[in-house]
Scaffold this motif. Sequence first.
Motif, PDB file in Angstrom:
ATOM      1  N   SER A  96      43.797  51.277  38.918  1.00 18.33           N
ATOM      2  CA  SER A  96      42.925  50.775  37.941  1.00 18.33           C
ATOM      3  C   SER A  96      42.044  50.020  38.778  1.00 18.33           C
ATOM      4  N   ASP A 112      46.225  40.432  43.795  1.00 25.84           N
ATOM      5  CA  ASP A 112      47.153  41.607  44.008  1.00 25.84           C
ATOM      6  C   ASP A 112      48.399  41.022  44.288  1.00 25.84           C
ATOM      7  N   PHE A 117      50.157  39.885  41.434  1.00 31.41           N
ATOM      8  CA  PHE A 117      50.909  40.941  40.552  1.00 31.41           C
ATOM      9  C   PHE A 117      51.843  41.611  41.444  1.00 31.41           C
ATOM     10  N   THR A 177      52.587  46.685  33.589  1.00 36.72           N
ATOM     11  CA  THR A 177      51.299  47.004  34.412  1.00 36.72           C
ATOM     12  C   THR A 177      50.077  46.994  33.319  1.00 36.72           C
ATOM     13  N   TRP A 206      48.470  49.886  38.926  1.00 35.15           N
ATOM     14  CA  TRP A 206      47.621  49.016  39.265  1.00 35.15           C
ATOM     15  C   TRP A 206      46.531  49.077  40.459  1.00 35.15           C
ATOM     16  N   ARG A 233      49.096  43.783  32.129  1.00 34.17           N
ATOM     17  CA  ARG A 233      48.643  42.933  33.203  1.00 34.17           C
ATOM     18  C   ARG A 233      47.013  43.283  33.373  1.00 34.17           C
ATOM     19  N   ILE A 234      46.997  44.547  33.283  1.00 34.19           N
ATOM     20  CA  ILE A 234      45.552  45.003  33.682  1.00 34.19           C
ATOM     21  C   ILE A 234      44.704  44.593  32.348  1.00 34.19           C
TER      22      ILE A 234
END
Length: 519
Positions: A420, A457, A460, A481, A417, A484-485
């Motif tokens: 990214s 953040d 997440f 992840t 995460w 979710r990105i």
Amino acid sequence: MTPPPVTHRTAEENLGLGYLAAVLREDGFEVRVLDGWLAGLTASQLASAVMSGPVPLFVGFACYRSNMDSAVTTAALVRSGMPDVPIVAGGFGPSFHTGDFLAAGFDVVVRGEGELTVVELARFYRDGTPVLDSILGISFRAGDGVVHRPARPLIADLDTVPMPARDTLGLTLARRSPVHVQTSRGCQASCTFCSIVAFERLGGGPTWRQRSISGVVDELAALAARGVEHVKVIDDSLLEPPRDLSWCSALADEIARRGVRVALRGQIRADRVDDAVLAELRRAGFWSFACGIENFSPTALRRMAKRSRVENNVAALEAFRLAGMYVQAGHILFDHATTTGELEENWAGMARFSWTISKGVFTEMYAAAGTAYTRALARTGRLEAGPAAAGTAGLGNAVYAVADPAAAAAYAALKRWQRSHARIYDQTVDPLAAPKALAPRERPEFHQLCVALREEDLRFFRSVLDLVHAGACVAETVEFTEARIVETAPFYVRATARVEHAYRRAGLVYDAEDNPFLC
Ligand code: SF4
């Protein structure tokens, strides 16, 4: 000179170069200062700049590990153009990776604090005396071997060191970067991961030394007279004993008495902060601090040998909030022994203080050369094999694994995460963390963006913790992840547009590289 480092931060002045230039000039030497980072020079441009001037007695490089590669390239170019000129390196990188710098072609490495050593070296290159083999704090190649001279004791009285030269002041101001001032060196704490204490201990003696208030305010006044309004106090730890509340009051009084008006930013330990201290530091001109919170778990803080306990961290952050100060909260979320219970404690602490300034929730302990942490990992067989473990690749940090499988699954997800989104974190935080020379009215926009990123953040992070509690493995948390990105991409597109707009309004440029520590 200093070559540009590999870093996700924008350029700031190198006060070490200023101090070295000052002591050499005081001893009668002519000095040219070249800052490749501030001036935006490549290695070949830097080498050309060196060779465009008169042939020097020697060429000195101020280095971290993060600019070693560009220093080696620059040094090779200088050597080919001026084969008889000795090339010297000093600073944190050469002090902890001495063999690597010598093997890469540097003639001499200065280990530890450099002001006294560089003057003796310059005299040696000019007069042949004192001989190399008598100079403390250096290593040099001799025939097929290497000579490591004993360490040089630290300078006990920092008021004997002249004010740093400010050859690069124009470059600093043009970038809206803060001007650096140092009021003390070192720290009396002993955090296991800290390169600062490792550096200070190279020379023996007290690991924290200070300048007098009058000397510091003289320097601030001299800078203010040259148009400086924003100063970053780069002390490793501003308020070490015997400094206390009365020292803060005396500093504020002297600054007021002299009529010096500069905005100050500093670094302070959480266990040295309270409401009264911050009130006096605010009166002195401080508006912002970096504070090494590191963790909200007592067990993790104990592993780091932090002097601050969780209650100190909480009290310090509350005091910063009450004082209306910006605070960049340093955090180290993962080390080799992190547990999911500790991650929960950190999630709760981060959520409580989501207004602090930080570059994403994922952080990990660096196993840097020379630190107690790295020695302990090596002793207990936890360092992973490979070139990075030998300190010869990347940025020289050793590699280890997170042992607990559930914590390792969270580590993999949070690191993916962070990779990214690292660019937008770094760009958003830089104007407040560096900090840039922003007027008070320009700061809130960047702060609001920091908080918006932080809150995304934390949502997440919460999801990842729920997943690992349900038994998810590394592959499953990483798959989650990735999804979710994709799902949150529109949020980050909008956030990027807002950050770029804020940069345009403030007239700032973000020209740093991607975070090299997320490899
Ligand atoms: S408090 Fe900060 S400067 Fe001092 S030893 Fe710990 S990490 Fe290093």
